[in-house]
Design a protein around this motif. Structure first.
Motif, PDB file in Angstrom:
ATOM      1  N   PRO A   1       8.252   4.663 -71.445  1.00  0.00           N
ATOM      2  CA  PRO A   1       7.768   3.292 -71.362  1.00  0.00           C
ATOM      3  C   PRO A   1       7.380   2.744 -72.734  1.00  0.00           C
ATOM      4  O   PRO A   1       6.776   3.430 -73.540  1.00  0.00           O
ATOM      5  N   GLU A   2       7.782   1.498 -72.966  1.00  0.00           N
ATOM      6  CA  GLU A   2       7.410   0.806 -74.200  1.00  0.00           C
ATOM      7  C   GLU A   2       6.794  -0.526 -73.761  1.00  0.00           C
ATOM      8  O   GLU A   2       7.381  -1.230 -72.940  1.00  0.00           O
ATOM      9  N   ALA A   3       5.612  -0.845 -74.276  1.00  0.00           N
ATOM     10  CA  ALA A   3       4.925  -2.074 -73.849  1.00  0.00           C
ATOM     11  C   ALA A   3       5.223  -3.208 -74.820  1.00  0.00           C
ATOM     12  O   ALA A   3       4.964  -3.091 -76.018  1.00  0.00           O
ATOM     13  N   VAL A   4       5.788  -4.280 -74.312  1.00  0.00           N
ATOM     14  CA  VAL A   4       6.039  -5.464 -75.137  1.00  0.00           C
ATOM     15  C   VAL A   4       4.982  -6.507 -74.767  1.00  0.00           C
ATOM     16  O   VAL A   4       4.946  -6.986 -73.637  1.00  0.00           O
ATOM     17  N   PRO A   5       4.085  -6.841 -75.716  1.00  0.00           N
ATOM     18  CA  PRO A   5       3.013  -7.782 -75.390  1.00  0.00           C
ATOM     19  C   PRO A   5       3.544  -9.186 -75.121  1.00  0.00           C
ATOM     20  O   PRO A   5       4.615  -9.552 -75.606  1.00  0.00           O
ATOM     21  N   ASP A   6       2.775  -9.939 -74.343  1.00  0.00           N
ATOM     22  CA  ASP A   6       3.121 -11.332 -74.062  1.00  0.00           C
ATOM     23  C   ASP A   6       1.800 -12.076 -73.858  1.00  0.00           C
ATOM     24  O   ASP A   6       0.966 -11.627 -73.077  1.00  0.00           O
ATOM     25  N   THR A   7       1.630 -13.197 -74.552  1.00  0.00           N
ATOM     26  CA  THR A   7       0.347 -13.910 -74.474  1.00  0.00           C
ATOM     27  C   THR A   7       0.062 -14.461 -73.081  1.00  0.00           C
ATOM     28  O   THR A   7      -1.080 -14.775 -72.768  1.00  0.00           O
ATOM     29  N   ARG A   8       1.089 -14.585 -72.230  1.00  0.00           N
ATOM     30  CA  ARG A   8       0.851 -15.070 -70.864  1.00  0.00           C
ATOM     31  C   ARG A   8       0.131 -14.030 -70.013  1.00  0.00           C
ATOM     32  O   ARG A   8      -0.440 -14.359 -68.970  1.00  0.00           O
ATOM     33  N   ILE A   9       0.221 -12.769 -70.426  1.00  0.00           N
ATOM     34  CA  ILE A   9      -0.456 -11.681 -69.702  1.00  0.00           C
ATOM     35  C   ILE A   9      -1.229 -10.840 -70.739  1.00  0.00           C
ATOM     36  O   ILE A   9      -0.839  -9.723 -71.059  1.00  0.00           O
ATOM     37  N   PRO A  10      -2.341 -11.430 -71.246  1.00  0.00           N
ATOM     38  CA  PRO A  10      -3.032 -10.830 -72.392  1.00  0.00           C
ATOM     39  C   PRO A  10      -3.562  -9.422 -72.131  1.00  0.00           C
ATOM     40  O   PRO A  10      -3.709  -8.647 -73.080  1.00  0.00           O
ATOM     41  N   ASN A  11      -3.856  -9.088 -70.888  1.00  0.00           N
ATOM     42  CA  ASN A  11      -4.338  -7.726 -70.605  1.00  0.00           C
ATOM     43  C   ASN A  11      -3.228  -6.805 -70.133  1.00  0.00           C
ATOM     44  O   ASN A  11      -3.477  -5.676 -69.721  1.00  0.00           O
ATOM     45  N   GLY A  12      -2.022  -7.303 -70.152  1.00  0.00           N
ATOM     46  CA  GLY A  12      -0.899  -6.510 -69.659  1.00  0.00           C
ATOM     47  C   GLY A  12       0.255  -6.526 -70.641  1.00  0.00           C
ATOM     48  O   GLY A  12       0.047  -6.662 -71.842  1.00  0.00           O
ATOM     49  N   ALA A  13       1.463  -6.403 -70.117  1.00  0.00           N
ATOM     50  CA  ALA A  13       2.651  -6.358 -70.977  1.00  0.00           C
ATOM     51  C   ALA A  13       3.897  -6.369 -70.106  1.00  0.00           C
ATOM     52  O   ALA A  13       3.825  -6.190 -68.893  1.00  0.00           O
ATOM     53  N   VAL A  14       5.024  -6.576 -70.773  1.00  0.00           N
ATOM     54  CA  VAL A  14       6.302  -6.280 -70.123  1.00  0.00           C
ATOM     55  C   VAL A  14       6.617  -4.832 -70.512  1.00  0.00           C
ATOM     56  O   VAL A  14       6.811  -4.533 -71.694  1.00  0.00           O
ATOM     57  N   HIS A  15       6.583  -3.944 -69.542  1.00  0.00           N
ATOM     58  CA  HIS A  15       6.835  -2.533 -69.813  1.00  0.00           C
ATOM     59  C   HIS A  15       8.327  -2.260 -69.670  1.00  0.00           C
ATOM     60  O   HIS A  15       8.895  -2.489 -68.593  1.00  0.00           O
ATOM     61  N   VAL A  16       8.928  -1.800 -70.737  1.00  0.00           N
ATOM     62  CA  VAL A  16      10.362  -1.496 -70.708  1.00  0.00           C
ATOM     63  C   VAL A  16      10.496   0.010 -70.498  1.00  0.00           C
ATOM     64  O   VAL A  16       9.972   0.796 -71.277  1.00  0.00           O
ATOM     65  N   LEU A  17      11.142   0.375 -69.403  1.00  0.00           N
ATOM     66  CA  LEU A  17      11.282   1.791 -69.061  1.00  0.00           C
ATOM     67  C   LEU A  17      12.754   2.193 -69.201  1.00  0.00           C
ATOM     68  O   LEU A  17      13.614   1.660 -68.501  1.00  0.00           O
ATOM     69  N   ARG A  18      12.990   3.109 -70.127  1.00  0.00           N
ATOM     70  CA  ARG A  18      14.351   3.626 -70.279  1.00  0.00           C
ATOM     71  C   ARG A  18      14.378   5.069 -69.845  1.00  0.00           C
ATOM     72  O   ARG A  18      13.432   5.819 -70.132  1.00  0.00           O
ATOM     73  N   PRO A  19      15.438   5.472 -69.161  1.00  0.00           N
ATOM     74  CA  PRO A  19      15.535   6.879 -68.767  1.00  0.00           C
ATOM     75  C   PRO A  19      15.505   7.744 -70.025  1.00  0.00           C
ATOM     76  O   PRO A  19      16.149   7.405 -71.012  1.00  0.00           O
ATOM     77  N   GLY A  20      14.710   8.819 -69.991  1.00  0.00           N
ATOM     78  CA  GLY A  20      14.550   9.660 -71.192  1.00  0.00           C
ATOM     79  C   GLY A  20      15.798  10.470 -71.505  1.00  0.00           C
ATOM     80  O   GLY A  20      16.750  10.495 -70.747  1.00  0.00           O
TER      81      GLY A  20
END
Ligand SMILES: C[S@@+](CC[C@H](N)C(=O)[O-])C[C@H]1O[C@@H](n2cnc3c(N)ncnc32)[C@H](O)[C@@H]1O
Length: 203
Positions: free
Chosen positions: A184-203
């Motif tokens: 998982p890699e968290a990409v921040p977004d100001t619309r969800i300041p306490n969260g993120a768009v989590h990008v999940l790539r198969p390892g």
């Protein structure tokens, strides 16, 4: 139900979105008693908006996309407008039929299906390079079935994009994902300041 039509611009994509005026008016006591069903589909959540922007920036032209728990389905509409081949899924028949109307209203083609992600039927038989989900980690009971489904439907080399506003069950979902070999890699977004768009790539 009374609805409103809102003009929404996502990056360079301008859309009209019809949505219920008062989501709380849709609460159905018998459906809640059966499956703790609340009409969460009827609001446009900040995570959905954040995910729609993320998807627009990925320019998904020609990409096969599935959105889980789409609700109003803004990310699906944006992806379809940009030329993606989109399937959107929600267990609420009302959400699915409104998304169909919104697709027509905006002249885009997408497939929308009523399905439960715990037993998604045909939607689990295909793999997708891009799997989307916005604000689906608000209940503990969602995490495990979603992780199982992601394993089945994310194509090798593909990714799942899970937008979350900082819900209580997000950390255990992400820990479970890491245990199952996702990165998982968290990409921040100001619309969800306490969260993120989590990008999940198969390892
Ligand atoms: C908080 S809403 C988010 C809606 C939309 N993704 C957004 O961000 O605006 C959660 C959505 O997940 C859907 N949902 C919840 N449990 C589900 C399940 N087991 N299978 C399919 N959809 C489900 C709900 O109907 C609702 O549309």
């Amino acid at each position: 139900v009374d609805t409103v039509v809102e003009q929404i611009t996502v990056e360079a994509v301008a859309l009209e979105l019809e949505r219920p005026l008062d989501p709380d008016a849709l609460v159905d006591e018998s459906a809640f008693a059966r499956d703790e069903f609340l009409p969460y589909w009827a609001s446009l959540w900040p995570s959905g908006v954040a995910l729609a922007h993320h998807v627009a920036r990925l320019r998904p032209t020609g990409v096969r996309v599935v959105e889980l728990g789409c609700g109003l389905g803004l990310p699906s509409l944006v992806a379809a407008r940009l030329g993606a081949d989109v399937t959107a899924l929600d267990w609420s028949p009302d959400a699915v039929s409104l998304l169909r109307r919104n697709a027509e209203r905006n002249g885009v083609r997408l497939e929308s299906v009523v399905a439960d992600w715990r037993t998604p039927g045909p939607a689990a038989d295909r793999r997708f390079p891009m799997v989307l989900a916005a604000d689906v980690l608000y209940e503990q009971r969602n995490a495990e079935p979603l992780l199982e489904l992601l394993e089945r439907i994310v194509e090798p080399g593909g990714a799942a994009y899970v937008a979350d506003p900082g819900r209580r069950h997000a950390p255990s979902f992400l820990a479970g994902a890491a245990e199952r070999g996702w990165q998982p890699e968290a990409v921040p977004d100001t619309r969800i300041p306490n969260g993120a768009v989590h990008v999940l790539r198969p390892g």
